[in-house]
Design a protein around this motif. Structure first.
Motif, PDB file in Angstrom:
ATOM      1  N   ASN A  19     -76.022 -11.334  18.236  1.00  0.00           N
ATOM      2  CA  ASN A  19     -75.507 -10.657  17.044  1.00  0.00           C
ATOM      3  C   ASN A  19     -76.311 -11.154  15.839  1.00  0.00           C
ATOM      4  N   ILE A  20     -77.180 -10.298  15.285  1.00  0.00           N
ATOM      5  CA  ILE A  20     -77.953 -10.668  14.091  1.00  0.00           C
ATOM      6  C   ILE A  20     -77.197 -10.147  12.873  1.00  0.00           C
ATOM      7  N   LEU A  21     -76.689 -11.050  12.058  1.00  0.00           N
ATOM      8  CA  LEU A  21     -75.876 -10.694  10.899  1.00  0.00           C
ATOM      9  C   LEU A  21     -76.646 -10.957   9.608  1.00  0.00           C
ATOM     10  N   SER A  22     -76.504 -10.043   8.637  1.00  0.00           N
ATOM     11  CA  SER A  22     -77.073 -10.323   7.310  1.00  0.00           C
ATOM     12  C   SER A  22     -76.224 -11.396   6.634  1.00  0.00           C
ATOM     13  N   THR A  23     -76.813 -12.109   5.704  1.00  0.00           N
ATOM     14  CA  THR A  23     -76.055 -13.130   4.983  1.00  0.00           C
ATOM     15  C   THR A  23     -74.926 -12.494   4.174  1.00  0.00           C
ATOM     16  N   ASP A  24     -75.146 -11.272   3.688  1.00  0.00           N
ATOM     17  CA  ASP A  24     -74.072 -10.550   2.986  1.00  0.00           C
ATOM     18  C   ASP A  24     -72.904 -10.253   3.926  1.00  0.00           C
ATOM     19  N   HIS A  25     -73.214  -9.875   5.167  1.00  0.00           N
ATOM     20  CA  HIS A  25     -72.177  -9.551   6.158  1.00  0.00           C
ATOM     21  C   HIS A  25     -71.353 -10.801   6.479  1.00  0.00           C
ATOM     22  N   VAL A  26     -72.029 -11.930   6.674  1.00  0.00           N
ATOM     23  CA  VAL A  26     -71.321 -13.187   6.957  1.00  0.00           C
ATOM     24  C   VAL A  26     -70.400 -13.553   5.798  1.00  0.00           C
ATOM     25  N   ALA A  27     -70.889 -13.356   4.578  1.00  0.00           N
ATOM     26  CA  ALA A  27     -70.068 -13.680   3.403  1.00  0.00           C
ATOM     27  C   ALA A  27     -68.823 -12.797   3.352  1.00  0.00           C
ATOM     28  N   ASP A  28     -68.961 -11.510   3.678  1.00  0.00           N
ATOM     29  CA  ASP A  28     -67.804 -10.604   3.670  1.00  0.00           C
ATOM     30  C   ASP A  28     -66.782 -10.997   4.736  1.00  0.00           C
ATOM     31  N   ILE A  29     -67.262 -11.337   5.937  1.00  0.00           N
ATOM     32  CA  ILE A  29     -66.347 -11.749   6.996  1.00  0.00           C
ATOM     33  C   ILE A  29     -65.619 -13.032   6.603  1.00  0.00           C
ATOM     34  N   SER A  30     -66.342 -13.956   6.015  1.00  0.00           N
ATOM     35  CA  SER A  30     -65.741 -15.230   5.618  1.00  0.00           C
ATOM     36  C   SER A  30     -64.657 -15.025   4.569  1.00  0.00           C
ATOM     37  N   LYS A  31     -64.927 -14.167   3.598  1.00  0.00           N
ATOM     38  CA  LYS A  31     -63.926 -13.896   2.557  1.00  0.00           C
ATOM     39  C   LYS A  31     -62.686 -13.234   3.140  1.00  0.00           C
ATOM     40  N   ALA A  32     -62.893 -12.304   4.090  1.00  0.00           N
ATOM     41  CA  ALA A  32     -61.753 -11.633   4.711  1.00  0.00           C
ATOM     42  C   ALA A  32     -60.917 -12.623   5.522  1.00  0.00           C
ATOM     43  N   ARG A  33     -61.573 -13.535   6.219  1.00  0.00           N
ATOM     44  CA  ARG A  33     -60.843 -14.524   7.017  1.00  0.00           C
ATOM     45  C   ARG A  33     -60.074 -15.502   6.147  1.00  0.00           C
ATOM     46  N   LYS A  34     -60.655 -15.862   5.014  1.00  0.00           N
ATOM     47  CA  LYS A  34     -60.027 -16.852   4.145  1.00  0.00           C
ATOM     48  C   LYS A  34     -59.067 -16.231   3.140  1.00  0.00           C
ATOM     49  N   GLY A  35     -59.121 -14.887   3.008  1.00  0.00           N
ATOM     50  CA  GLY A  35     -58.261 -14.220   2.035  1.00  0.00           C
ATOM     51  C   GLY A  35     -58.579 -14.613   0.609  1.00  0.00           C
ATOM     52  N   GLU A  36     -59.876 -14.869   0.324  1.00  0.00           N
ATOM     53  CA  GLU A  36     -60.262 -15.340  -1.007  1.00  0.00           C
ATOM     54  C   GLU A  36     -60.177 -14.254  -2.064  1.00  0.00           C
ATOM     55  N   GLN A  37     -60.268 -13.004  -1.663  1.00  0.00           N
ATOM     56  CA  GLN A  37     -60.189 -11.901  -2.618  1.00  0.00           C
ATOM     57  C   GLN A  37     -59.669 -10.673  -1.893  1.00  0.00           C
ATOM     58  N   ASP A  38     -59.288  -9.674  -2.670  1.00  0.00           N
ATOM     59  CA  ASP A  38     -58.786  -8.443  -2.057  1.00  0.00           C
ATOM     60  C   ASP A  38     -59.870  -7.819  -1.186  1.00  0.00           C
ATOM     61  N   GLN A  39     -59.537  -7.528   0.046  1.00  0.00           N
ATOM     62  CA  GLN A  39     -60.472  -6.935   0.978  1.00  0.00           C
ATOM     63  C   GLN A  39     -59.918  -5.596   1.456  1.00  0.00           C
ATOM     64  N   ASP A  40     -60.806  -4.612   1.644  1.00  0.00           N
ATOM     65  CA  ASP A  40     -60.326  -3.347   2.180  1.00  0.00           C
ATOM     66  C   ASP A  40     -60.058  -3.502   3.683  1.00  0.00           C
ATOM     67  N   GLU A  41     -59.429  -2.482   4.232  1.00  0.00           N
ATOM     68  CA  GLU A  41     -59.029  -2.552   5.644  1.00  0.00           C
ATOM     69  C   GLU A  41     -60.241  -2.731   6.558  1.00  0.00           C
TER      70      GLU A  41
END
Length: 516
Positions: free
Chosen positions: A396-418
């Motif tokens: 799985n080759i992930l962009s750094t932006d993609h990793v950041a989005d997944i991390s934020k969704a897992r941590k609930g750091e900000q409002d995330q869409d579905e």
């Protein structure tokens, strides 16, 4: 901009200034008191010759492109103005017609000419810089690369995306394959259909589907870019045949969007099959009925849940497309009269894809045991594969932006869409439930579009101005994975952080990218 494009703009600018302000004044006035040998050449024929010669050399050597049209228009208008001025001067000298003096109109005309000319040249210059005629990196392998393409209809499957019950599933695909270095063939430029899928991707970024036609014209210069492959050529024959790798593009992308990677893999001794899936690919697919279809514009009324359901169904359909084409390759490999007879090693078959195509490749690993390994390039794990995982090796080759989005969704750091929340959940489920070995890696400072040719097209707009180094890194990572999983070679990069040349970081826990 290319050198002769710069020359056209520069000559246009100089001639525009000289023509409007008529300087140096001595040049524009025949020195009648001097002998004919010492007279200055008239300005009009000299400037006209320089103007047209520069344009002609550019058109012959570099060929035209759409972004230069404003500059071409300035050239034509200046040429007409110089001819008219030359004609009037010759006529005035012969008939002694007095010059009419209208200083106010003359000043207004000069201001208008300078403003319009400078604006047109600025537009061409800016567009030429933002949309450069780029060079693709040379292939790294020992083989030259040949190319062919095919169209198939699957009579066993109905096309679910259309209301017509008689529509059957159709696919188009390209085959890049190893050929001898001495092969004589027509050099293969980037396909014109890439301009259509690139225009669709760009219109998605701008949020305006109306701009798509204009963007296709802007990308007309793809025909000038060499892919380092040739059309046709005999397939090299080696004992056991070459391993086969399938490529599935993302939604709105096309099978030519990663041409450079396809050519590089073929040069290393792989047969690469890149597929366009009707109604999800951005490149037009020609159907047997004569119609051309692509993904079309996004439906703004579609909900997140509806889009996820449709994406999952598309992934399953695309997976079946790959299996259907693999059936076809099996028949070609067994046919003594076919050029691909005994050229495929169908015991070593991989699949990879970008974005939605990455999920399609993973789904093929789960659906069809003939696929031995796969790569998902920055795609969400759609389809049933998110619940089952895969039984084979996967990267799985992930962009750094993609990793950041997944991390934020897992941590609930900000409002995330579905979609972001589901993406994080799918990532965790896929890797936890896969029985085959899985890896996840990121390449430093990348975004979603860093992984295909779109970053070459508009590097200044998407922030990836080091795309050649990113492309080289992706090539090295992909070939190392398939060399290990399909050829049994010891991996050089897999599982280890390295710089090839950009920094590659393997995530300790692929299911949880935020855990370092």
């Amino acid at each position: 901009m290319r050198m002769l494009e710069i020359a056209v703009v520069a000559v246009d600018a100089v001639v525009l200034l000289l023509t409007v302000f008529r300087v140096p004044s001595r040049w524009w006035q025949a020195a009648s008191g001097m002998s004919s040998m010492r007279r200055w050449l008239r300005a009009e024929p000299v400037l006209l010759a320089v103007l047209l010669l520069t344009l002609l050399v550019h058109l012959v050597v570099e060929q035209h492109r759409f972004v230069m049209i404003p500059a071409y228009a300035v050239t034509v208008i200046l040429a007409c103005a110089l001819l008219m001025c030359w004609f009037r001067q010759v006529r005035r000298a012969a008939v002694d017609i007095p010059r009419r003096k209208r200083p106010a109109l003359r000043v207004l005309g000069r201001i208008t000419a300078i403003t319009a000319g400078v604006l047109a040249l600025a537009v061409s210059s800016a567009a030429g810089v933002l949309l450069p005629v780029f060079d693709l990196p040379s292939p790294s392998g020992p083989y030259a690369v040949g190319y062919t393409e095919e169209h198939l209809t699957d009579s066993s499957r109905q096309e679910w995306t259309t209301p017509d019950e008689n529509d059957l599933r159709e696919v188009e695909f390209s085959i890049w394959y190893p050929t001898e270095a001495t092969t004589q063939g027509r050099p293969l430029a980037l396909d014109r259909r890439l301009a259509k899928s690139a225009a669709l991707s760009a219109s998605d970024l701008t949020g305006s589907s109306r701009a798509r036609g204009a963007l296709e014209n802007l990308f007309d210069y793809f025909r000038l870019i060499d892919t380092h492959a040739v059309r046709g050529g005999e397939v090299v024959q080696v004992p056991g045949g070459f391993p086969v790798i399938f490529y599935s593009p993302g939604a709105g992308s096309g099978r030519f969007d990663n041409t450079s990677l396809m050519v590089d893999l073929a040069s290393q001794g792989y047969v690469v099959v890149a597929v366009d899936h009707p109604y999800t690919s951005g490149a037009p697919v020609s159907l047997s009925s004569g119609r051309q279809v692509d993904r079309g514009p996004r439906d703004p009324s579609a909900t997140e849940a509806n889009w996820l359901d449709r994406a999952s169904r598309s992934v399953s359909t695309n997976s079946a497309d790959l299996s259907f084409i693999l059936d076809h390759l099996t028949a070609l490999n067994a046919d003594p009269g076919n050029p691909f007879h005994h050229r495929f090693n169908l015991d070593s078959v991989g699949a990879m894809g970008f974005s939605l195509g990455g999920a399609s490749a993973e789904q093929a690993l789960a659906d069809d045991p003939r696929f031995d390994a796969g790569i998902n390039v920055d795609g969400t794990h759609f389809g049933t594969v998110r619940d089952t995982g895969v039984p084979t090796p996967s990267l799985n080759i992930l962009s750094t932006d993609h990793v950041a989005d997944i991390s934020k969704a897992r941590k609930g750091e900000q409002d995330q869409d579905e979609g972001s929340i589901e993406d994080a959940r799918f990532q965790e489920q896929f890797h936890d439930r896969s029985t085959g070995p899985t890896w996840a890696a990121t390449i430093e400072d990348t975004n979603h579009f860093s992984h295909d040719l779109f970053s070459f097209v508009v590097p200044a707009l998407n922030g990836n101005t080091v795309q050649p180094q990113t492309e080289e890194t992706i090539r090295a990572l992909v070939s190392d994975f398939f060399n290990h999983t399909l050829r049994g070679q010891e991996p050089r990069l897999l599982g280890h952080d390295s710089a090839v040349p950009r920094r590659v970081h393997f995530l300790p826990d692929p299911a949880r990218p935020d855990v370092q």
